[in-house]
Structures are given as C-alpha cells and as structure tokens.
Enzyme design. Sequence first.
Site, PDB file in Angstrom:
ATOM      1  N   GLU A 107      -9.465 -19.322  16.508  1.00 29.42           N
ATOM      2  CA  GLU A 107      -9.110 -19.483  15.089  1.00 29.42           C
ATOM      3  C   GLU A 107      -7.663 -19.932  14.971  1.00 29.42           C
ATOM      4  O   GLU A 107      -6.804 -19.476  15.724  1.00 29.42           O
ATOM      5  CB  GLU A 107      -9.323 -18.130  14.389  1.00 29.42           C
ATOM      6  CG  GLU A 107      -9.216 -18.178  12.892  1.00 29.42           C
ATOM      7  CD  GLU A 107      -9.542 -16.821  12.233  1.00 29.42           C
ATOM      8  OE1 GLU A 107     -10.562 -16.185  12.600  1.00 29.42           O
ATOM      9  OE2 GLU A 107      -8.766 -16.405  11.362  1.00 29.42           O
ATOM     10  N   ASP A 109      -4.943 -20.293  11.846  1.00 27.08           N
ATOM     11  CA  ASP A 109      -4.848 -19.864  10.446  1.00 27.08           C
ATOM     12  C   ASP A 109      -3.595 -20.281   9.709  1.00 27.08           C
ATOM     13  O   ASP A 109      -2.483 -20.078  10.205  1.00 27.08           O
ATOM     14  CB  ASP A 109      -4.755 -18.324  10.364  1.00 27.08           C
ATOM     15  CG  ASP A 109      -6.018 -17.630  10.757  1.00 27.08           C
ATOM     16  OD1 ASP A 109      -7.080 -18.208  10.602  1.00 27.08           O
ATOM     17  OD2 ASP A 109      -5.917 -16.476  11.237  1.00 27.08           O
ATOM     18  N   GLU A 111      -2.482 -18.832   5.964  1.00 26.40           N
ATOM     19  CA  GLU A 111      -2.862 -17.978   4.838  1.00 26.40           C
ATOM     20  C   GLU A 111      -1.680 -17.891   3.888  1.00 26.40           C
ATOM     21  O   GLU A 111      -0.556 -17.669   4.327  1.00 26.40           O
ATOM     22  CB  GLU A 111      -3.225 -16.566   5.299  1.00 26.40           C
ATOM     23  CG  GLU A 111      -4.629 -16.448   5.833  1.00 26.40           C
ATOM     24  CD  GLU A 111      -5.028 -14.990   6.081  1.00 26.40           C
ATOM     25  OE1 GLU A 111      -6.096 -14.577   5.607  1.00 26.40           O
ATOM     26  OE2 GLU A 111      -4.257 -14.271   6.736  1.00 26.40           O
TER      27      GLU A 111
END
Length: 296
Positions: A107, A109, A111
């Site tokens: 993953e 990311d 955010e």
Amino acid sequence: MAFPSDAATPARVMLVSSLLAISLFSVAAAGNFYRDVDVTWGDGRGQVLNNGQLLTLSLDKTSGSGFQSKNEYLFGKIDMQIKLVPGNSAGTVTAYYLSSQGPTHDEIDFEFLGNLSGDPYTLHTNVFSQGKGNREQQFKLWFDPTQDFHTYSILWNPQHIIFSVDGIPIRDFKNNEARGVLFPKNQPMRIYSSLWNADDWATRGGLVKTDWSKAPFVASYRGFNADACVWSSGTSSCGSKGASASGSQSSAWWNQEVDAAGQERMRWVQRNYMIYNYCADVKRFPQGLPPECRVA
Ligand SMILES: *[C@@H]1O[C@H](CO)[C@@H](O)[C@H](O)[C@H]1NC(C)=O
C-alpha cells in the site's frame, strides 16, 4: 485521436508512430472518470460529472463515499488533482492511495486529515510492504489545499516510491532490499479514494469532532493521469521484461529518481513542513530505527 483529415503528412506519421510507442509501453491517456474508475460505495454520494472530467465524494452523518480504479497497476506514475473539503473539515479524512489485496498487501498512502477552519490540514503518508506499514511521515502544506485543485502524484518504479505535491517531491521511499527491507514490487495495486468520518482520531488525535451541521462535506477530483503498467490476467502492459525494455520516451519514470533540484526542494519541504517522521521517532523504536532510516 481524431485528425481533421486523413492526409498522412510526415509530421502526422511521426506523431502516430510515437503515440504507438507510448501505447506499447504503458497506458497514458487523459483521464475520464467514467472510463477509469468505479464509485464503489456511498449510495449516490460519489458522483462523476462534466462528461467524466470531475468526480466528487461527499460525507454526511449517514455515510461517506469512495471510488476505485478499474485497472490494477504494477508500477507507474499516477497523478490526481484534488480539492479538499473546505471550511471546517475537522474529523474528516480524505484518503487517496494505491493498494493490493489480502493480508500481506502492499500500500502507498496519501491521507488528508481535516481541521478546523484556518487550521492546517495534515498530509499523512505511509508505505506498506507485504502487510507491514509503520512508516508514517506527515506534512503540513505550503498552500491552502481547499482553495483550489493541487496535483498529488505517486511515482512507483522498482527502485523508488516518490510522493510529490504539485511536482515537488516530499518523500522518496527507496528500495532497500539489499538491507532486508521489503519493497512493493510484486503485487499489482488499484487506486482507491474515500472520504469518511474519523473523528475518533483524525484531528488533534480525536479531540476535535466532526461538526455535522456543516455536512455534507465534499472533496473534488480531476486530472487523473496514469502513465502506468496495467496488470491484467497475470501480464503487464509493459511486457515481461519490464518497462525499460521498450526504450520509449514515456519510460522516463521507470528509471526516474529525485534529481539534484528535486533533492533541494524535498529538503525544503522536509525542513519546513514535515511534522512527523517515523525515522526520527527513537522512542517508538527502542530496539533501533528501521534499517531504511539508517541510510542516507
Ligand atoms: C490542526 O491544527 C492544529 C493547530 O494548528 C494542529 O496542531 C494539528 O496538527 C492540525 N491537524 C490535525 C489533523 O489535527
């Protein structure tokens, strides 16, 4: 690609053959959200507008919303322009990330943690390899991300994962397999994005709650561009030998790293806007910092 006439002038022949080279290498097309993504949840709160050029996600007390790419990718340079929830966005999280499936997933990311009006958003980044994350770096931004669209990019090649904002690299997660650090390189990933309520932790660690009187909260997306190797039925659009084999112009990202000018800009961001770095959190790692933190 529609040309006004069919005359095959030399310039057109060249253009067509270079387009062909690009398409053999990777899928690089101006984004259209109808074609490229599925709104996967939110019961109508995620909407594709303007002939596929704009996508909005919204959040209210009942539900957030989200979308995912139709394609899976194994390496690429992926850009998205995002305009974040304006005003009082405290308690909301806009997540924009690449992820594979399963318990040992990879993953990458971005955010965005909302905040009270006038207080800065936090841009949170992380990298998971084979299920293991704990590599958070957080930043403030040098602009108000709610006033306009800004470009958030992930460049993912076999040696680097480079996070950029408006073309300015903010983080370079390097392949340190030689030091025993797992690097995402075998699992194809899809792009996901969602807008949801996380007021139990997001803003000042959960102290500031979502003000539902300000709902619906809306984040907007445009300018999606994936110059990337599409993974389908076990094969990559970049070919089995990888993108470097094609030798086309558009493979630049395959070998790209942060150049000297980029290093300088990244240092500027990290010096002035980084608010958390796991590599500096010695209390968190009493047994010693992770190996990738111990190299330059
Ligand atoms: C919100 O603003 C406060 C005050 O400036 C800051 O401490 C915090 O890091 C900001 N971001 C979040 C997500 O809480």
